[in-house]
Design a protein around this motif. Structure first.
Motif, PDB file in Angstrom:
ATOM      1  N   TYR A  95       0.831  -1.202   0.000  1.00 16.30           N
ATOM      2  CA  TYR A  95       0.000   0.000   0.000  1.00 16.30           C
ATOM      3  C   TYR A  95       0.866   1.253   0.000  1.00 16.30           C
ATOM      4  CZ  TYR A  95       1.019   0.169   5.028  1.00 16.30           C
ATOM      5  OH  TYR A  95       1.655   0.215   6.241  1.00 16.30           O
ATOM      6  N   THR A  96       0.219   2.351  -0.347  1.00 20.67           N
ATOM      7  CA  THR A  96       0.821   3.684  -0.306  1.00 20.67           C
ATOM      8  C   THR A  96       0.044   4.523   0.687  1.00 20.67           C
ATOM      9  OG1 THR A  96       1.469   3.534  -2.623  1.00 20.67           O
ATOM     10  CG2 THR A  96       1.395   5.728  -1.654  1.00 20.67           C
ATOM     11  N   SER A  97       0.744   5.338   1.470  1.00 23.31           N
ATOM     12  CA  SER A  97       0.074   6.198   2.448  1.00 23.31           C
ATOM     13  C   SER A  97       0.612   7.618   2.364  1.00 23.31           C
ATOM     14  CB  SER A  97       0.277   5.651   3.863  1.00 23.31           C
ATOM     15  OG  SER A  97       1.647   5.691   4.227  1.00 23.31           O
ATOM     16  N   ILE A  98      -0.212   8.564   2.775  1.00 27.85           N
ATOM     17  CA  ILE A  98       0.194   9.963   2.892  1.00 27.85           C
ATOM     18  C   ILE A  98      -0.256  10.486   4.245  1.00 27.85           C
ATOM     19  CG2 ILE A  98       0.186  10.419   0.415  1.00 27.85           C
ATOM     20  CD1 ILE A  98      -2.551  11.758   0.773  1.00 27.85           C
ATOM     21  N   SER A  99       0.488  11.413   4.794  1.00 27.46           N
ATOM     22  CA  SER A  99       0.133  12.036   6.064  1.00 27.46           C
ATOM     23  C   SER A  99       0.700  13.447   6.097  1.00 27.46           C
ATOM     24  CB  SER A  99       0.675  11.220   7.244  1.00 27.46           C
ATOM     25  OG  SER A  99       2.090  11.153   7.196  1.00 27.46           O
ATOM     26  N   GLY A 100       0.273  14.210   7.086  1.00 24.19           N
ATOM     27  CA  GLY A 100       0.736  15.588   7.230  1.00 24.19           C
ATOM     28  C   GLY A 100      -0.100  16.599   6.480  1.00 24.19           C
ATOM     29  N   LEU A 101      -1.292  16.211   6.048  1.00 23.96           N
ATOM     30  CA  LEU A 101      -2.174  17.161   5.372  1.00 23.96           C
ATOM     31  C   LEU A 101      -2.677  18.205   6.365  1.00 23.96           C
ATOM     32  CD1 LEU A 101      -4.296  14.714   3.176  1.00 23.96           C
ATOM     33  CD2 LEU A 101      -2.225  15.950   2.545  1.00 23.96           C
ATOM     34  N   SER A 102      -2.802  19.443   5.912  1.00 25.11           N
ATOM     35  CA  SER A 102      -3.198  20.524   6.819  1.00 25.11           C
ATOM     36  C   SER A 102      -4.593  20.317   7.398  1.00 25.11           C
ATOM     37  CB  SER A 102      -3.142  21.871   6.085  1.00 25.11           C
ATOM     38  OG  SER A 102      -3.999  21.859   4.950  1.00 25.11           O
ATOM     39  N   ALA A 104      -5.901  17.563   8.425  1.00 24.03           N
ATOM     40  CA  ALA A 104      -5.837  16.586   9.518  1.00 24.03           C
ATOM     41  C   ALA A 104      -4.394  16.120   9.640  1.00 24.03           C
ATOM     42  CB  ALA A 104      -6.763  15.404   9.243  1.00 24.03           C
ATOM     43  N   PRO A 105      -3.523  16.917  10.291  1.00 21.50           N
ATOM     44  CA  PRO A 105      -2.082  16.641  10.289  1.00 21.50           C
ATOM     45  C   PRO A 105      -1.708  15.273  10.835  1.00 21.50           C
ATOM     46  CG  PRO A 105      -2.553  18.848  11.134  1.00 21.50           C
ATOM     47  CD  PRO A 105      -3.871  18.144  11.022  1.00 21.50           C
ATOM     48  N   GLU A 106      -2.487  14.765  11.801  1.00 20.43           N
ATOM     49  CA  GLU A 106      -2.130  13.506  12.435  1.00 20.43           C
ATOM     50  C   GLU A 106      -2.675  12.283  11.687  1.00 20.43           C
ATOM     51  OE1 GLU A 106      -6.104  14.444  13.214  1.00 20.43           O
ATOM     52  OE2 GLU A 106      -4.343  15.696  13.600  1.00 20.43           O
ATOM     53  N   ALA A 107      -3.612  12.478  10.776  1.00 18.46           N
ATOM     54  CA  ALA A 107      -4.257  11.367  10.083  1.00 18.46           C
ATOM     55  C   ALA A 107      -3.360  10.799   8.986  1.00 18.46           C
ATOM     56  CB  ALA A 107      -5.587  11.812   9.493  1.00 18.46           C
ATOM     57  N   LYS A 108      -3.515   9.497   8.752  1.00 22.15           N
ATOM     58  CA  LYS A 108      -2.774   8.804   7.698  1.00 22.15           C
ATOM     59  C   LYS A 108      -3.789   8.231   6.717  1.00 22.15           C
ATOM     60  CE  LYS A 108       0.846   7.540  11.005  1.00 22.15           C
ATOM     61  NZ  LYS A 108       0.162   8.134  12.174  1.00 22.15           N
ATOM     62  N   PHE A 109      -3.672   8.610   5.455  1.00 18.43           N
ATOM     63  CA  PHE A 109      -4.558   8.124   4.405  1.00 18.43           C
ATOM     64  C   PHE A 109      -3.794   7.090   3.578  1.00 18.43           C
ATOM     65  CE2 PHE A 109      -5.884  12.319   5.620  1.00 18.43           C
ATOM     66  CZ  PHE A 109      -7.268  12.266   5.643  1.00 18.43           C
ATOM     67  N   TRP A 110      -4.457   6.025   3.177  1.00 18.59           N
ATOM     68  CA  TRP A 110      -3.771   4.936   2.492  1.00 18.59           C
ATOM     69  C   TRP A 110      -4.658   4.340   1.401  1.00 18.59           C
ATOM     70  CZ3 TRP A 110      -6.054   0.185   2.392  1.00 18.59           C
ATOM     71  CH2 TRP A 110      -7.072  -0.034   3.325  1.00 18.59           C
ATOM     72  N   VAL A 111      -4.012   3.657   0.448  1.00 15.48           N
ATOM     73  CA  VAL A 111      -4.719   2.931  -0.594  1.00 15.48           C
ATOM     74  C   VAL A 111      -3.888   1.709  -0.961  1.00 15.48           C
ATOM     75  CG1 VAL A 111      -3.682   4.277  -2.461  1.00 15.48           C
ATOM     76  CG2 VAL A 111      -5.849   3.084  -2.854  1.00 15.48           C
ATOM     77  N   GLY A 112      -4.536   0.563  -1.194  1.00 16.39           N
ATOM     78  CA  GLY A 112      -3.859  -0.673  -1.530  1.00 16.39           C
ATOM     79  C   GLY A 112      -4.422  -1.821  -0.717  1.00 16.39           C
ATOM     80  N   GLN A 113      -3.566  -2.744  -0.350  1.00 22.59           N
ATOM     81  CA  GLN A 113      -3.951  -3.849   0.535  1.00 22.59           C
ATOM     82  C   GLN A 113      -3.100  -3.753   1.784  1.00 22.59           C
ATOM     83  OE1 GLN A 113      -4.287  -7.774  -1.217  1.00 22.59           O
ATOM     84  NE2 GLN A 113      -3.818  -8.768   0.731  1.00 22.59           N
ATOM     85  N   ARG A 114      -3.764  -3.481   2.901  1.00 17.18           N
ATOM     86  CA  ARG A 114      -3.048  -3.203   4.133  1.00 17.18           C
ATOM     87  C   ARG A 114      -3.619  -4.024   5.281  1.00 17.18           C
ATOM     88  NH1 ARG A 114      -2.457   2.711   7.168  1.00 17.18           N
ATOM     89  NH2 ARG A 114      -1.025   1.977   8.795  1.00 17.18           N
ATOM     90  N   ARG A 115      -2.738  -4.623   6.056  1.00 15.22           N
ATOM     91  CA  ARG A 115      -3.190  -5.268   7.282  1.00 15.22           C
ATOM     92  C   ARG A 115      -3.576  -4.207   8.304  1.00 15.22           C
ATOM     93  NH1 ARG A 115       1.446  -9.944   7.983  1.00 15.22           N
ATOM     94  NH2 ARG A 115       0.656 -11.327   6.357  1.00 15.22           N
ATOM     95  N   LEU A 116      -4.746  -4.363   8.855  1.00 11.66           N
ATOM     96  CA  LEU A 116      -5.226  -3.454   9.893  1.00 11.66           C
ATOM     97  C   LEU A 116      -5.583  -4.294  11.111  1.00 11.66           C
ATOM     98  CD1 LEU A 116      -7.252  -1.225   7.479  1.00 11.66           C
ATOM     99  CD2 LEU A 116      -5.330  -0.432   8.859  1.00 11.66           C
TER     100      LEU A 116
END
Length: 394
Positions: A95-102, A104-116
């Protein structure tokens, strides 16, 4: 609280050539009398495989991750983890993730297949709350003030099998965590909704409640209480249930109405550590030839660890399980394992460990009859297996 395997946490990764390397592996040599299994003695319930000296397999999972600072606190993350078990490739994640967006600075957004994987009971090798392992997209760790929010939307596909399910199933999960409810206690809620075109059973919903309590009754004792319910093709853990698999030829299974109550204790007091669990689970079949029939599973057991030195400890695990099915006699299986163990540290969770074990398993006639194609073949009522095993995570 019950601990996640460190291999699943980037904070425990090994850095190599600028990449974060995480992983898990186990394997060894296993001996049992001719014609008998080397492991996997269980009646089939989710909480019934007490795993110490009862795995009999070999496998490894290695994750390669990279986090890039793009600027203005914006981070881009990449992760890929293939797996190999008993000589066969297993369900990979990537998967790919992004974080640090203004916004929601603490949130992590992701797309792909990820174990949660939220939380496990290690001694039965089961993540009781787990909503990953399918292709999807989502978010974790968004602060709501009183809690953190995670969510995900999923298809039934995986990276290995792009169209593995014949029924167009989809799923949404909502995860609320870190809800402070009392001194040293926190609540977590996981909600699941599944849709699809199912031949048997129904679309489903699920709800899991988890209360983690530190210093339960006494200092150093931590308790986790799970209350879970699901219907249709929503699984108790938060994943799908019984979809079938075109790639492997597995037929769609009926839906279920399921409930589980489980309680796990964890402790480390000086040289003495361990984990204990008690669980009750029921499932009523919704469709197919067993429509309306119920299965009731009970499991109780513990693994204890006593360190005689920094690098030597003795592990002992006992477990007792039963299964009752409508119209059938009650099944019973008991096991005990003793395992002198070499380790890098004295505590219960220290890994890697090199174990030398002997396991004795016994069961009743109903369990032998229900498992005549496996450990009960030939009317056997007991077995003893032995081996040496390494388990490691990083």
């Amino acid at each position: 609280m019950v601990l996640l395997l460190p291999s699943l946490s980037p904070a425990n990764a090994v850095e190599f050539a600028g990449f974060d390397i995480t992983g898990y592996g186990r394997g060894g040599v296993y001996s049992s009398p001719a014609g008998t299994p080397r492991g996997a003695y269980t009646l089939g319930g989710d909480m019934q495989k007490f795993r110490l000296g009862n795995e009999g397999d070999n496998g490894i999972e290695v994750g390669i991750g990279k986090s890039l600072e793009v600027g203005n606190n914006f981070k881009l993350g990449l992760m890929y983890m293939p797996a190999m078990w008993n000589g066969q490739s297993s369900n990979a994640q990537g998967y790919t993730s992004i974080s640090g967006l203004s916004l929601a600075p603490e949130a992590k957004f992701w797309v792909g297949q990820r174990r949660l994987r939220i939380q496990d009971v290690h001694i039965v090798d089961r993540f009781l709350m787990d909503y990953g392992d399918n292709i999807g997209a989502g978010m974790t760790d968004m602060s709501l003030g009183f809690a953190k929010l995670g969510m995900g939307v999923f298809s039934s596909s995986t990276l290995d099998k792009s169209s593995s399910s014949p029924n167009g199933a989809s799923r949404i999960n909502l995860d609320l965590s870190e809800i402070s409810v009392n001194q040293g206690g926190a609540l977590r809620l996981l909600a699941t909704a599944v849709r699809g075109n199912f031949q048997m059973g129904s679309q489903g919903v699920g709800l899991s409640l988890l209360h983690n309590q530190s210093d339960f009754l006494t200092a150093g004792l931590n308790n986790s209480l799970f209350l879970q319910s699901s219907t249709g093709h929503a699984g108790l853990s938060g994943q799908f249930q019984g979809l079938g698999d075109v790639a492997t030829g597995t037929a769609e299974q009926p839906g279920q109405r399921s409930m589980r109550i489980a309680d796990a204790l964890n402790w480390q007091r000086g040289a003495f550590g361990g984990q204990a669990v008690a669980a009750w689970q029921t499932a009523k079949t919704d469709g197919g030839v067993n429509n309306g029939k119920s299965t009731r599973d009970i499991a109780i057991g513990a693994r204890v660890s006593y360190a005689f030195s920094a690098n030597f400890k003795l592990l002992t695990e006992v477990g007792s399980t039963s299964r009752s099915m409508d119209g059938q006699n009650r099944q019973q299986l008991n096991k005990i394992t003793i395992a002198p163990t070499l380790a890098l540290a004295a505590d219960f969770w220290s890994r890697p460990e090199l174990r030398f074990y002997v396991t004795h398993i016994s069961w009743n006639a109903a369990a032998a009859a229900a498992n005549a194609g496996g450990f009960g073949a030939g009317g056997r009522m007991a077995n003893t297996v032995a081996g040496a095993q390494v388990e490691a995570w990083w």
